[in-house]
Design an enzyme around this catalytic site. Structure first.
Site, PDB file in Angstrom:
ATOM      1  N   ARG A 148       0.744  -1.320  -0.086  1.00 44.42           N
ATOM      2  CA  ARG A 148      -0.147  -0.094  -0.028  1.00 44.42           C
ATOM      3  C   ARG A 148       0.800   1.196   0.022  1.00 44.42           C
ATOM      4  NH1 ARG A 148      -2.146  -3.342   4.305  1.00 44.42           N
ATOM      5  NH2 ARG A 148      -4.111  -4.120   3.820  1.00 44.42           N
ATOM      6  N   LYS A 172      -2.207  -1.982   7.809  1.00 43.66           N
ATOM      7  CA  LYS A 172      -3.384  -1.248   8.683  1.00 43.66           C
ATOM      8  C   LYS A 172      -3.286  -1.771  10.256  1.00 43.66           C
ATOM      9  CE  LYS A 172      -6.250  -0.360   4.600  1.00 43.66           C
ATOM     10  NZ  LYS A 172      -7.766  -0.932   4.206  1.00 43.66           N
ATOM     11  N   HIS A 244      -2.110   2.144  -5.982  1.00 43.82           N
ATOM     12  CA  HIS A 244      -2.653   1.114  -5.552  1.00 43.82           C
ATOM     13  C   HIS A 244      -2.720  -0.029  -6.968  1.00 43.82           C
ATOM     14  CE1 HIS A 244      -4.379  -0.444  -1.848  1.00 43.82           C
ATOM     15  NE2 HIS A 244      -5.221  -1.048  -2.606  1.00 43.82           N
ATOM     16  N   ARG A 247      -0.235  -2.700  -6.717  1.00 46.67           N
ATOM     17  CA  ARG A 247      -0.651  -3.906  -5.714  1.00 46.67           C
ATOM     18  C   ARG A 247      -1.720  -4.492  -6.416  1.00 46.67           C
ATOM     19  NH1 ARG A 247      -1.320  -4.645  -0.121  1.00 46.67           N
ATOM     20  NH2 ARG A 247      -3.209  -5.068   0.827  1.00 46.67           N
ATOM     21  N   HIS A 270      -4.259  -8.641   4.000  1.00 43.41           N
ATOM     22  CA  HIS A 270      -5.523  -8.612   4.032  1.00 43.41           C
ATOM     23  C   HIS A 270      -6.256  -9.418   5.347  1.00 43.41           C
ATOM     24  CE1 HIS A 270      -6.531  -7.979  -0.500  1.00 43.41           C
ATOM     25  NE2 HIS A 270      -6.221  -6.839   0.217  1.00 43.41           N
ATOM     26  N   TYR A 279      -9.766 -10.950  -6.592  1.00 49.14           N
ATOM     27  CA  TYR A 279      -8.816 -10.887  -7.895  1.00 49.14           C
ATOM     28  C   TYR A 279      -9.416 -12.362  -8.548  1.00 49.14           C
ATOM     29  CZ  TYR A 279      -6.271  -7.495  -5.639  1.00 49.14           C
ATOM     30  OH  TYR A 279      -5.903  -6.312  -5.090  1.00 49.14           O
TER      31      TYR A 279
END
Length: 298
Positions: A148, A172, A244, A247, A270, A279
């Site tokens: 990210r 995150k 992004h 990514r 994630h 995806y």
């Protein structure tokens, strides 16, 4: 209770108890300020603990005229979390959003770049410019490690474990993960650190940060967007892309070449595999490959 004090207390809770990043906390604050501005325009003065279900309905109707379903859903989620916090603190008994449904949102398939397009962008970096080594290392790291933007600009030299072929990434919620790094990616970063980075001035506060601007300070998110946008323009890429996009391309190319979703989930950081599952919709041939390889009737 004033809005300002309630929001500040909630921000402390998000940082300390939930471990959210500054960007996430700012997003929550921004959404709460929208509600505060709407409720307290003119002579109306409604405290956060006095907000009713009807107030929330009026606010959602107001924002629905301007914002897309995705943005509406995010704001509703932020407000619900805020009032759950007030319940936890025993300041209210009922969440005014308990009967509010989020709008149905359609998940967009992320835009991706082909390997050829990525190579074109890297090759179009002007080698005569002083920031060429840095910009090449940035693109290689965004794509090579699937980072990210926030993870990239906060990457530290002390997070580089090149002897073990890993880098440590803080994602995150300050969650850390180890991501493998390729020989090409390592070489680009090494070249940048050894050459152009070492020759420029470095602010002592950012001496451990990998990617620096011309003033020796940490790069901003906006600067990474500008670098990518300029590169895409001079490379003749017509797609609308952002940092992004690299990514997304990282994850898509791994999937197309046979990587499993669980591994991709770990590499991307994630929390839920349902986020990674998007995806699978980019290239149905990946599904066909799985059936042919693993189903006993194939």
């Amino acid at each position: 209770m004033k809005w300002s004090s309630a929001i500040n207390d909630f921000k402390d809770y998000l940082r300390i108890e939930r471990g959210l990043s500054d960007n996430s906390v700012y997003s929550y604050e921004n959404d709460l300020n929208k509600l505060n501005s709407f409720l307290n325009q003119g002579k109306k003065k409604i405290k956060p603990i006095d907000v009713s279900y009807e107030n929330i309905k009026e606010f959602i109707y107001f924002i629905s005229k301007e914002l897309k379903p995705n943005s509406q859903s995010r704001i509703i989620s932020a407000l619900r979390s805020f009032y759950d916090y007030l319940i936890f603190e025993k300041l209210i008994k009922v969440n005014p959003l308990s009967n509010i449904e989020s709008p149905k949102i359609q998940r967009k398939l992320p835009s991706t770049l082909s390997l050829n397009e990525i190579n074109i962008m890297i090759n179009r970096i002007n080698k005569k410019k002083s920031d060429s080594e840095r910009n090449k290392a940035i693109i290689e790291t965004l794509y090579g490690c699937g980072l990210r933007v926030s993870e990239l600009i906060n990457l530290k030299i002390s997070d580089l474990f090149f002897n073990e072929d890993f880098i440590k990434v803080t994602g995150k919620g300050n969650k850390q993960r180890l991501v493998p790094i390729s020989y090409v990616n390592k070489k680009c970063i090494k070249d940048y650190i050894t050459n152009s980075r070492s020759k420029g001035k470095i602010d002592s506060r950012y001496s451990d940060i990998v990617f620096l601007n011309r003033n020796g300070k940490k790069l901003t998110r906006a600067m990474i967007f500008i670098i990518v946008k300029k590169l895409s323009e001079i490379s003749g890429i017509k797609k609308t892309i952002s940092p992004h996009t690299f990514r997304h391309s990282f994850a898509t190319h791994l999937l197309e070449n046979g990587a499993d979703l669980k591994t991709i989930q770990q590499l991307l950081g994630h929390e839920s595999i349902t986020t990674t599952e998007i995806y699978m919709h980019l290239d149905n041939s990946a599904l066909v490959k799985v059936i042919k390889k693993f189903h006993p009737r194939s």
